[in-house]
Design an enzyme around this catalytic site. Structure first.
Site, PDB file in Angstrom:
ATOM      1  N   TYR A  48       0.830  -1.221   0.000  1.00  8.85           N
ATOM      2  CA  TYR A  48       0.000   0.000   0.000  1.00  8.85           C
ATOM      3  C   TYR A  48       0.859   1.264   0.000  1.00  8.85           C
ATOM      4  O   TYR A  48       0.335   2.371  -0.105  1.00  8.85           O
ATOM      5  CB  TYR A  48      -0.930   0.046   1.230  1.00  8.85           C
ATOM      6  CG  TYR A  48      -1.955  -1.056   1.336  1.00  8.85           C
ATOM      7  CD1 TYR A  48      -2.165  -1.974   0.307  1.00  8.85           C
ATOM      8  CD2 TYR A  48      -2.730  -1.203   2.481  1.00  8.85           C
ATOM      9  CE1 TYR A  48      -3.088  -2.988   0.426  1.00  8.85           C
ATOM     10  CE2 TYR A  48      -3.673  -2.213   2.606  1.00  8.85           C
ATOM     11  CZ  TYR A  48      -3.839  -3.108   1.576  1.00  8.85           C
ATOM     12  OH  TYR A  48      -4.768  -4.105   1.700  1.00  8.85           O
ATOM     13  N   GLN A 156      -7.665 -13.342   5.407  1.00  7.26           N
ATOM     14  CA  GLN A 156      -8.378 -12.102   5.024  1.00  7.26           C
ATOM     15  C   GLN A 156      -8.820 -12.235   3.566  1.00  7.26           C
ATOM     16  O   GLN A 156      -7.986 -12.385   2.681  1.00  7.26           O
ATOM     17  CB  GLN A 156      -7.446 -10.900   5.193  1.00  7.26           C
ATOM     18  CG  GLN A 156      -8.129  -9.582   4.910  1.00  7.26           C
ATOM     19  CD  GLN A 156      -7.208  -8.373   5.094  1.00  7.26           C
ATOM     20  OE1 GLN A 156      -7.035  -7.597   4.163  1.00  7.26           O
ATOM     21  NE2 GLN A 156      -6.639  -8.202   6.269  1.00  7.26           N
ATOM     22  N   GLY A 186     -17.561  -3.548  -0.850  1.00  3.47           N
ATOM     23  CA  GLY A 186     -17.237  -3.809  -2.257  1.00  3.47           C
ATOM     24  C   GLY A 186     -16.765  -2.551  -2.956  1.00  3.47           C
ATOM     25  O   GLY A 186     -16.961  -2.387  -4.164  1.00  3.47           O
ATOM     26  N   LYS A 227     -12.604   1.204   5.011  1.00  2.00           N
ATOM     27  CA  LYS A 227     -11.718   2.330   4.672  1.00  2.00           C
ATOM     28  C   LYS A 227     -12.532   3.561   4.344  1.00  2.00           C
ATOM     29  O   LYS A 227     -13.543   3.480   3.624  1.00  2.00           O
ATOM     30  CB  LYS A 227     -10.852   1.938   3.468  1.00  2.00           C
ATOM     31  CG  LYS A 227     -10.026   3.074   2.876  1.00  2.00           C
ATOM     32  CD  LYS A 227     -10.645   3.645   1.609  1.00  2.00           C
ATOM     33  CE  LYS A 227      -9.897   4.848   1.071  1.00  2.00           C
ATOM     34  NZ  LYS A 227     -10.618   5.497  -0.050  1.00  2.00           N
ATOM     35  N   SER A 228     -12.119   4.705   4.862  1.00  2.80           N
ATOM     36  CA  SER A 228     -12.648   5.983   4.374  1.00  2.80           C
ATOM     37  C   SER A 228     -11.616   7.060   4.659  1.00  2.80           C
ATOM     38  O   SER A 228     -10.921   7.008   5.665  1.00  2.80           O
ATOM     39  CB  SER A 228     -13.968   6.345   5.063  1.00  2.80           C
ATOM     40  OG  SER A 228     -14.369   7.631   4.591  1.00  2.80           O
ATOM     41  N   ARG A 233     -17.554   9.776   7.624  1.00  2.00           N
ATOM     42  CA  ARG A 233     -17.784   8.362   7.290  1.00  2.00           C
ATOM     43  C   ARG A 233     -17.054   7.439   8.260  1.00  2.00           C
ATOM     44  O   ARG A 233     -17.552   6.369   8.605  1.00  2.00           O
ATOM     45  CB  ARG A 233     -17.343   8.080   5.856  1.00  2.00           C
ATOM     46  CG  ARG A 233     -18.274   8.687   4.825  1.00  2.00           C
ATOM     47  CD  ARG A 233     -17.735   8.407   3.436  1.00  2.00           C
ATOM     48  NE  ARG A 233     -18.611   8.930   2.402  1.00  2.00           N
ATOM     49  CZ  ARG A 233     -18.297   8.963   1.115  1.00  2.00           C
ATOM     50  NH1 ARG A 233     -17.114   8.494   0.708  1.00  2.00           N
ATOM     51  NH2 ARG A 233     -19.124   9.448   0.231  1.00  2.00           N
ATOM     52  N   GLU A 236     -19.320   7.332  11.131  1.00  2.00           N
ATOM     53  CA  GLU A 236     -20.514   6.540  10.774  1.00  2.00           C
ATOM     54  C   GLU A 236     -20.186   5.039  10.826  1.00  2.00           C
ATOM     55  O   GLU A 236     -20.930   4.249  11.415  1.00  2.00           O
ATOM     56  CB  GLU A 236     -20.940   6.952   9.350  1.00  2.00           C
ATOM     57  CG  GLU A 236     -22.117   6.211   8.787  1.00  2.00           C
ATOM     58  CD  GLU A 236     -22.357   6.605   7.312  1.00  2.00           C
ATOM     59  OE1 GLU A 236     -22.107   7.775   6.938  1.00  2.00           O
ATOM     60  OE2 GLU A 236     -22.776   5.724   6.546  1.00  2.00           O
ATOM     61  N   ASN A 237     -19.052   4.678  10.244  1.00  3.96           N
ATOM     62  CA  ASN A 237     -18.682   3.258  10.180  1.00  3.96           C
ATOM     63  C   ASN A 237     -18.355   2.695  11.567  1.00  3.96           C
ATOM     64  O   ASN A 237     -18.421   1.485  11.771  1.00  3.96           O
ATOM     65  CB  ASN A 237     -17.492   3.054   9.233  1.00  3.96           C
ATOM     66  CG  ASN A 237     -17.830   3.445   7.804  1.00  3.96           C
ATOM     67  OD1 ASN A 237     -19.006   3.594   7.453  1.00  3.96           O
ATOM     68  ND2 ASN A 237     -16.819   3.622   6.968  1.00  3.96           N
TER      69      ASN A 237
HETATM   70  P1  NAP Z   1     -14.278  -0.773   1.138  1.00  5.42           P
HETATM   71  O1  NAP Z   1     -13.919  -0.530   2.568  1.00  5.42           O
HETATM   72  O2  NAP Z   1     -15.297  -1.783   0.806  1.00  5.42           O
HETATM   73  O3  NAP Z   1     -14.777   0.563   0.459  1.00  5.42           O
HETATM   74  C1  NAP Z   1     -14.080   1.752   0.552  1.00  5.42           C
HETATM   75  C2  NAP Z   1     -14.852   2.776  -0.281  1.00  5.42           C
HETATM   76  O4  NAP Z   1     -16.120   3.046   0.308  1.00  5.42           O
HETATM   77  C3  NAP Z   1     -14.115   4.072  -0.371  1.00  5.42           C
HETATM   78  O5  NAP Z   1     -14.307   4.556  -1.699  1.00  5.42           O
HETATM   79  C4  NAP Z   1     -14.841   4.989   0.624  1.00  5.42           C
HETATM   80  O6  NAP Z   1     -14.824   6.310   0.158  1.00  5.42           O
HETATM   81  C5  NAP Z   1     -16.243   4.441   0.583  1.00  5.42           C
HETATM   82  N1  NAP Z   1     -16.918   4.550   1.892  1.00  5.42           N
HETATM   83  C6  NAP Z   1     -16.447   4.171   3.097  1.00  5.42           C
HETATM   84  N2  NAP Z   1     -17.345   4.368   4.061  1.00  5.42           N
HETATM   85  C7  NAP Z   1     -18.436   4.904   3.458  1.00  5.42           C
HETATM   86  C8  NAP Z   1     -19.698   5.328   3.927  1.00  5.42           C
HETATM   87  N3  NAP Z   1     -20.027   5.214   5.212  1.00  5.42           N
HETATM   88  N4  NAP Z   1     -20.585   5.822   3.015  1.00  5.42           N
HETATM   89  C9  NAP Z   1     -20.262   5.912   1.709  1.00  5.42           C
HETATM   90  N5  NAP Z   1     -19.076   5.545   1.203  1.00  5.42           N
HETATM   91  C10 NAP Z   1     -18.168   5.032   2.069  1.00  5.42           C
HETATM   92  O7  NAP Z   1     -12.976  -1.113   0.262  1.00  5.42           O
HETATM   93  P2  NAP Z   1     -11.432  -1.332   0.507  1.00  5.42           P
HETATM   94  O8  NAP Z   1     -10.771  -0.099   0.984  1.00  5.42           O
HETATM   95  O9  NAP Z   1     -10.919  -1.930  -0.738  1.00  5.42           O
HETATM   96  O10 NAP Z   1     -11.358  -2.421   1.659  1.00  5.42           O
HETATM   97  C11 NAP Z   1     -11.217  -2.118   3.010  1.00  5.42           C
HETATM   98  C12 NAP Z   1      -9.843  -2.529   3.518  1.00  5.42           C
HETATM   99  O11 NAP Z   1      -9.617  -3.914   3.310  1.00  5.42           O
HETATM  100  C13 NAP Z   1      -8.695  -1.878   2.763  1.00  5.42           C
HETATM  101  O12 NAP Z   1      -8.497  -0.519   3.114  1.00  5.42           O
HETATM  102  C14 NAP Z   1      -7.557  -2.790   3.122  1.00  5.42           C
HETATM  103  O13 NAP Z   1      -7.079  -2.513   4.426  1.00  5.42           O
HETATM  104  C15 NAP Z   1      -8.246  -4.144   3.062  1.00  5.42           C
HETATM  105  N6  NAP Z   1      -8.085  -4.779   1.725  1.00  5.42           N
HETATM  106  C16 NAP Z   1      -7.362  -5.940   1.659  1.00  5.42           C
HETATM  107  C17 NAP Z   1      -7.207  -6.603   0.453  1.00  5.42           C
HETATM  108  C18 NAP Z   1      -6.427  -7.883   0.405  1.00  5.42           C
HETATM  109  O14 NAP Z   1      -6.119  -8.358  -0.706  1.00  5.42           O
HETATM  110  N7  NAP Z   1      -6.081  -8.450   1.535  1.00  5.42           N
HETATM  111  C19 NAP Z   1      -7.804  -6.093  -0.716  1.00  5.42           C
HETATM  112  C20 NAP Z   1      -8.539  -4.910  -0.632  1.00  5.42           C
HETATM  113  C21 NAP Z   1      -8.688  -4.287   0.601  1.00  5.42           C
HETATM  114  P3  NAP Z   1     -14.002   7.497   0.895  1.00  5.42           P
HETATM  115  O15 NAP Z   1     -12.645   6.948   1.293  1.00  5.42           O
HETATM  116  O16 NAP Z   1     -13.926   8.553  -0.149  1.00  5.42           O
HETATM  117  O17 NAP Z   1     -14.817   7.875   2.082  1.00  5.42           O
END
Ligand code: NAP
Length: 286
Positions: A48, A156, A186, A227-228, A233, A236-237
């Protein structure tokens, strides 16, 4: 906060803050904000490119290290016994910590066995408190559990209402491996935040779709990583510990499962090729 206890008795907060795709220049501030809000579990990775900024936040936040749960992941290009060990030494320096709570092998490709043996040895030395894997399908996970001295404590994987991984979770429970959910929303794909079923369920409790999803994961005993970059947010989360979804709600969400990844299927040769190209791209950045 709710917690899970891993098979080696390490306690992990059930909700974590993920920093994937948080740019370097704002990552320290985002992690500091998350910790200020109450998050104690931070999920980063060598790939990252923000371990250093997470480390700055750990150093500056004023919360005792023992109250934080920090995860990082070894990138595929650092697999191999010596390379993995030295990459984790680098992660320790970047994260500004004497130990890491959880280290995962990021992907199920390449020299996973030698890399895993390095994790085992660092675990025995106490530099890592728990070890595991990420993106391992049920057969690969069974193999890692069966043919290693210390079975993975965590796997994970992608889990969200459209890709629920029910069978994968059954396999993990059977083998005492804790499931963690990446991309619980997602990343908003397939209009996740506008999903009518999730919206209607949320309306009953005056909660958002994001809060319903995280609550659903808590009730399935899945550790969720959200993640945000936005403080509102993040708050909220985090505000998901004052309501409970009914069995009827859980059943309605179960029906949304498509059994299909919103990102990639780790079990196709095309995915292996895709990662090989990515490794090449990232080689000089880590
Ligand atoms: P996610 O958490 O499913 O989605 C993040 C997205 O949702 C961002 O665009 C964020 O926008 C938005 N968001 C967050 N909270 C929100 C809310 N309450 N309302 C509306 N929109 C919201 O996706 P991810 O970041 O890919 O996954 C989470 C974590 O999992 C990662 O950060 C990482 O640590 C881990 N991960 C691991 C792998 C792996 O291969 N092991 C792969 C992917 C992810 P904003 O940031 O603009 O608020």
């Amino acid at each position: 906060m709710e917690y899970v206890t891993l098979s080696n008795n390490v306690v992990m907060p059930k909700l974590g803050f993920g920093v994937f795709q948080i740019p370097k220049d704002i990552c320290e501030e985002c992690v500091l904000n998350a910790i200020q809000i109450g998050y104690r579990h931070i999920d980063t990775a060598q790939s990252y490119f923000n371990e250093e900024e997470v480390g700055n936040a750990i150093a500056k936040c004023g919360i005792p290290r023992t109250e934080l749960f920090i995860t990082t992941k070894v990138w595929i290009d650092n697999y191999g016994y010596d390379k993995t060990k030295s990459s984790i030494e680098t992660s320790l320096i970047k994260l500004k910590t004497d130990y890491i709570d959880l280290v995962l092998l990021h992907q199920p490709f390449g020299d996973t066995y030698d890399a895993y043996r390095a994790l085992q040895d660092l675990y025995k030395e106490g530099k890592i408190k728990a070890i595991g894997v990420s993106n391992f399908a049920p057969d690969r996970l069974a193999d890692m559990v069966g043919f290693n001295e210390i079975p993975p404590h965590v796997n994970q994987v992608e889990v969200n209402p459209l890709h629920q991984q029910v069978k994968a979770q059954e396999n993990m429970i059977k083998r005492s491996v804790q499931m963690q959910a990446w991309a619980p929303f997602g990343e908003g794909k397939n209009n996740m935040f506008q999903n009518p079923v999730l919206t209607e369920i949320g309306n009953q409790y005056h909660k958002s779709v994001a809060q319903v999803i995280l609550r659903w994961l808590m009730q399935r005993d899945v550790v969720a990583l959200a993640k945000s970059i936005h403080i509102e947010r993040m708050k909220e989360n985090f505000d998901i510990f004052d309501f409970e979804l009914s069995q009827d709600d859980m059943n309605k969400i179960a029906q949304l499962d498509t059994n299909t990844s919103l990102f990639f299927n780790h079990q196709t040769p095309e995915t292996v090729d895709w990662f090989l190209n990515l490794i090449q791209d990232r080689k000089n950045k880590i």
